[in-house]
Design a protein around this motif. Structure first.
Motif, PDB file in Angstrom:
ATOM      1  N   ALA A   1     -10.685 -24.710 -20.931  1.00 29.84           N
ATOM      2  CA  ALA A   1     -11.376 -23.538 -21.451  1.00 29.84           C
ATOM      3  C   ALA A   1     -10.644 -22.959 -22.655  1.00 29.84           C
ATOM      4  N   GLU A   2      -9.327 -23.100 -22.670  1.00 24.85           N
ATOM      5  CA  GLU A   2      -8.516 -22.557 -23.761  1.00 24.85           C
ATOM      6  C   GLU A   2      -8.413 -23.503 -24.955  1.00 24.85           C
ATOM      7  N   THR A   3      -8.464 -24.798 -24.720  1.00 26.07           N
ATOM      8  CA  THR A   3      -8.218 -25.751 -25.802  1.00 26.07           C
ATOM      9  C   THR A   3      -9.478 -26.415 -26.320  1.00 26.07           C
ATOM     10  N   TRP A   4     -10.614 -26.263 -25.615  1.00 22.57           N
ATOM     11  CA  TRP A   4     -11.868 -26.921 -25.952  1.00 22.57           C
ATOM     12  C   TRP A   4     -11.718 -28.429 -25.756  1.00 22.57           C
ATOM     13  N   PRO A   5     -12.805 -29.188 -25.905  1.00 22.36           N
ATOM     14  CA  PRO A   5     -12.723 -30.623 -25.607  1.00 22.36           C
ATOM     15  C   PRO A   5     -11.622 -31.312 -26.408  1.00 22.36           C
ATOM     16  N   SER A   6     -10.800 -32.054 -25.697  1.00 19.81           N
ATOM     17  CA  SER A   6      -9.654 -32.694 -26.338  1.00 19.81           C
ATOM     18  C   SER A   6      -9.930 -34.139 -26.722  1.00 19.81           C
ATOM     19  N   GLY A   7     -10.994 -34.734 -26.166  1.00 19.39           N
ATOM     20  CA  GLY A   7     -11.295 -36.121 -26.459  1.00 19.39           C
ATOM     21  C   GLY A   7     -10.456 -37.095 -25.659  1.00 19.39           C
ATOM     22  N   THR A   8      -9.589 -36.602 -24.775  1.00 14.43           N
ATOM     23  CA  THR A   8      -8.766 -37.472 -23.954  1.00 14.43           C
ATOM     24  C   THR A   8      -9.235 -37.383 -22.516  1.00 14.43           C
ATOM     25  N   ARG A   9      -9.053 -38.478 -21.788  1.00 16.61           N
ATOM     26  CA  ARG A   9      -9.505 -38.494 -20.401  1.00 16.61           C
ATOM     27  C   ARG A   9      -8.606 -37.638 -19.524  1.00 16.61           C
ATOM     28  N   ARG A  10      -7.307 -37.749 -19.705  1.00 18.13           N
ATOM     29  CA  ARG A  10      -6.361 -37.053 -18.841  1.00 18.13           C
ATOM     30  C   ARG A  10      -6.012 -35.690 -19.411  1.00 18.13           C
ATOM     31  N   SER A  11      -6.086 -34.699 -18.558  1.00 17.52           N
ATOM     32  CA  SER A  11      -5.776 -33.350 -19.012  1.00 17.52           C
ATOM     33  C   SER A  11      -4.265 -33.170 -19.133  1.00 17.52           C
ATOM     34  N   PRO A  12      -3.797 -32.537 -20.220  1.00 17.24           N
ATOM     35  CA  PRO A  12      -2.365 -32.228 -20.330  1.00 17.24           C
ATOM     36  C   PRO A  12      -1.884 -31.284 -19.238  1.00 17.24           C
ATOM     37  N   ALA A  13      -2.838 -30.627 -18.552  1.00 21.25           N
ATOM     38  CA  ALA A  13      -2.465 -29.693 -17.490  1.00 21.25           C
ATOM     39  C   ALA A  13      -2.278 -30.378 -16.145  1.00 21.25           C
ATOM     40  N   GLY A  14      -2.339 -31.720 -16.115  1.00 21.06           N
ATOM     41  CA  GLY A  14      -2.124 -32.433 -14.859  1.00 21.06           C
ATOM     42  C   GLY A  14      -0.830 -32.047 -14.158  1.00 21.06           C
ATOM     43  N   PRO A  15       0.311 -31.932 -14.887  1.00 20.16           N
ATOM     44  CA  PRO A  15       1.551 -31.527 -14.216  1.00 20.16           C
ATOM     45  C   PRO A  15       1.470 -30.147 -13.566  1.00 20.16           C
ATOM     46  N   ILE A  16       0.678 -29.236 -14.144  1.00 18.44           N
ATOM     47  CA  ILE A  16       0.514 -27.912 -13.527  1.00 18.44           C
ATOM     48  C   ILE A  16      -0.246 -28.045 -12.214  1.00 18.44           C
TER      49      ILE A  16
ATOM     50  N   PRO B   1       9.217 -28.500  -8.395  1.00 18.54           N
ATOM     51  CA  PRO B   1       8.444 -28.018  -9.547  1.00 18.54           C
ATOM     52  C   PRO B   1       9.317 -27.659 -10.745  1.00 18.54           C
ATOM     53  N   ALA B   2      10.482 -27.064 -10.480  1.00 14.27           N
ATOM     54  CA  ALA B   2      11.377 -26.709 -11.587  1.00 14.27           C
ATOM     55  C   ALA B   2      11.809 -27.950 -12.352  1.00 14.27           C
ATOM     56  N   ARG B   3      12.068 -29.054 -11.634  1.00 11.59           N
ATOM     57  CA  ARG B   3      12.448 -30.307 -12.300  1.00 11.59           C
ATOM     58  C   ARG B   3      11.289 -30.866 -13.110  1.00 11.59           C
ATOM     59  N   LEU B   4      10.071 -30.765 -12.567  1.00  8.07           N
ATOM     60  CA  LEU B   4       8.901 -31.269 -13.286  1.00  8.07           C
ATOM     61  C   LEU B   4       8.661 -30.467 -14.564  1.00  8.07           C
ATOM     62  N   VAL B   5       8.801 -29.147 -14.482  1.00  7.10           N
ATOM     63  CA  VAL B   5       8.639 -28.297 -15.660  1.00  7.10           C
ATOM     64  C   VAL B   5       9.704 -28.633 -16.703  1.00  7.10           C
ATOM     65  N   ALA B   6      10.926 -28.874 -16.249  1.00  6.97           N
ATOM     66  CA  ALA B   6      12.017 -29.193 -17.174  1.00  6.97           C
ATOM     67  C   ALA B   6      11.763 -30.491 -17.923  1.00  6.97           C
ATOM     68  N   ASP B   7      11.003 -31.409 -17.335  1.00  6.79           N
ATOM     69  CA  ASP B   7      10.744 -32.712 -17.954  1.00  6.79           C
ATOM     70  C   ASP B   7       9.519 -32.716 -18.870  1.00  6.79           C
ATOM     71  N   LEU B   8       8.773 -31.603 -18.929  1.00  2.64           N
ATOM     72  CA  LEU B   8       7.572 -31.579 -19.764  1.00  2.64           C
ATOM     73  C   LEU B   8       7.939 -31.633 -21.254  1.00  2.64           C
ATOM     74  N   PRO B   9       7.162 -32.364 -22.055  1.00  2.00           N
ATOM     75  CA  PRO B   9       7.428 -32.447 -23.495  1.00  2.00           C
ATOM     76  C   PRO B   9       6.872 -31.228 -24.231  1.00  2.00           C
ATOM     77  N   VAL B  10       7.457 -30.068 -23.971  1.00  2.00           N
ATOM     78  CA  VAL B  10       7.006 -28.816 -24.581  1.00  2.00           C
ATOM     79  C   VAL B  10       8.199 -28.100 -25.189  1.00  2.00           C
ATOM     80  N   SER B  11       7.931 -27.055 -25.943  1.00  2.00           N
ATOM     81  CA  SER B  11       9.009 -26.287 -26.559  1.00  2.00           C
ATOM     82  C   SER B  11       9.786 -25.515 -25.503  1.00  2.00           C
ATOM     83  N   GLY B  12      10.976 -25.097 -25.863  1.00  2.00           N
ATOM     84  CA  GLY B  12      11.783 -24.304 -24.948  1.00  2.00           C
ATOM     85  C   GLY B  12      11.113 -23.006 -24.568  1.00  2.00           C
ATOM     86  N   GLU B  13      10.363 -22.416 -25.510  1.00  2.00           N
ATOM     87  CA  GLU B  13       9.673 -21.158 -25.226  1.00  2.00           C
ATOM     88  C   GLU B  13       8.593 -21.353 -24.170  1.00  2.00           C
ATOM     89  N   VAL B  14       7.800 -22.416 -24.325  1.00  2.00           N
ATOM     90  CA  VAL B  14       6.750 -22.683 -23.339  1.00  2.00           C
ATOM     91  C   VAL B  14       7.364 -23.027 -21.988  1.00  2.00           C
TER      92      VAL B  14
END
Length: 352
Positions: free
Chosen positions: A81-96, A142-155
């Protein structure tokens, strides 16, 4: 046009992707590799793998399957809902979605230790193992999974804050649920507990998905509120299933559910005292539980209860309309609210 999560087939694929990721995580843990575990830490990895596999087996075998699908699709839909259609099959929010499922795996095991038939006695090795493993699965994994995400330190910091906030608010709600007697409870105090014990993890999942999508703080706050509202409805469904199944675990535990307190507040003083006496006896008496359940499922009580719940459903829809976003995903989120609320109508079936 990108099908996204609109169609049934796409939704089932998305759920299957998350379940496959959890299965892969079980394998990684069982083999003692990944998630930053050092050599010789296969005890905790094996315990977590066994714990997760048992949770998944129980969900597949029971009525919780639909609840699991809701846990998974909520963050995927919010992110879309926030990013609109991404054109990819797998959602980047899968880890969440995985983090959300891990939270519930831990919470249900901890809950079982307090009220499930056949639960290991407190102080035993079996109980200690379940408690330690639940803590590892629900918070540290979950903390380990979040630490491994390819996101910025702020996110990453924002995601860690959401997980921590969700845990603390959920514990607060559970403590309220465990300690408030039915005689002192009000509909407002019960809803406050529900906003924590079940609302907080759903709020965490929705807000985390918005954080991952790069949403501003105002929208993250809005999605957190929506997740909390949906979680409260999920708790009302759980209450209903306990009565409808005939298990009556809430009555056996002395829990002040929203329906029970709604009944108590509608009774004249004499009948209220009688209902409270039944509630006290219900801890040890199956007949008292059955009698009080019949009171709670009385047609007039159910009708007035439905009227009391309707504003909670309306609020969830209102929050979605205010947030807006990609129309297809928002439409699916409205459907998720309606599907959840639809289970509440089963009270009428229970008294038929």
């Amino acid at each position: 046009m990108d099908e996204g999560l609109f169609g049934r087939a796409a939704r089932e694929r998305a759920i299957a992707d998350v379940e496959a990721e959890i299965a892969r995580l079980c394998e990684v843990l069982a083999e003692g590799r990944g998630i930053g575990l050092g050599a010789g830490r296969e005890m905790v990895g094996g315990a977590m793998s066994e714990f997760l596999a048992d949770f998944c087996d129980r969900v597949r075998a029971g009525a919780s399957r639909r609840a699991l699908e809701g846990m998974i699709t909520l963050p995927l839909l919010v992110h879309g809902a926030e990013t609109w259609p991404s054109g990819t099959r797998r959602s980047p929010a899968g880890p969440i979605a995985v983090v959300h499922v891990l939270w519930w795996a831990a919470a249900r095991h901890l809950d079982d230790l307090t009220d499930a038939p056949g639960a290991p006695s407190p102080g035993t090795v079996a109980a200690g193992k379940k408690i330690l493993t639940a803590l590892a699965v629900g918070s540290h994994l979950p903390a380990r999974l979040v630490a491994d995400l390819p996101v910025s330190g702020e996110v990453r910091a924002k995601l860690g804050d959401e997980v921590s906030r969700g845990w603390l608010e959920a514990v607060d709600g559970q403590l309220r649920d465990l300690t408030e007697p039915a005689s002192a409870a009000t509909p407002e105090s019960v809803l406050r507990a529900y906003e924590g014990k079940t609302g907080a993890p759903y709020a965490m999942a929705a807000a985390s998905a918005a954080c991952l999508a790069g949403s501003d703080e105002g929208r993250v706050t809005g999605w957190r509120s929506f997740g909390r509202a949906l979680g409260v409805l999920r708790q009302l469904v759980n209450d209903r299933r306990d009565l409808d199944s005939g298990r009556h675990e809430d009555l056996a535990n002395g829990t002040a559910t929203y329906l029970l307190v709604h009944l108590l507040t509608s009774l004249p003083a004499g009948r209220r005292r009688e209902a409270l006496a039944l509630h006290a006896a219900a801890r040890h008496s199956a007949s008292a539980r059955a009698e009080l359940a019949a009171w709670m499922l009385d047609e007039e009580v159910v009708a007035s209860y439905a009227a009391a719940v309707a504003p909670l459903v309306d609020r969830a829809h209102r929050l979605l309309r205010r947030l807006g976003g990609e129309p297809g995903r928002v439409r699916e989120l409205h459907r998720l609210v309606d599907e959840t609320a639809g289970h509440l109508s089963g009270f009428r079936l229970a008294v038929a």
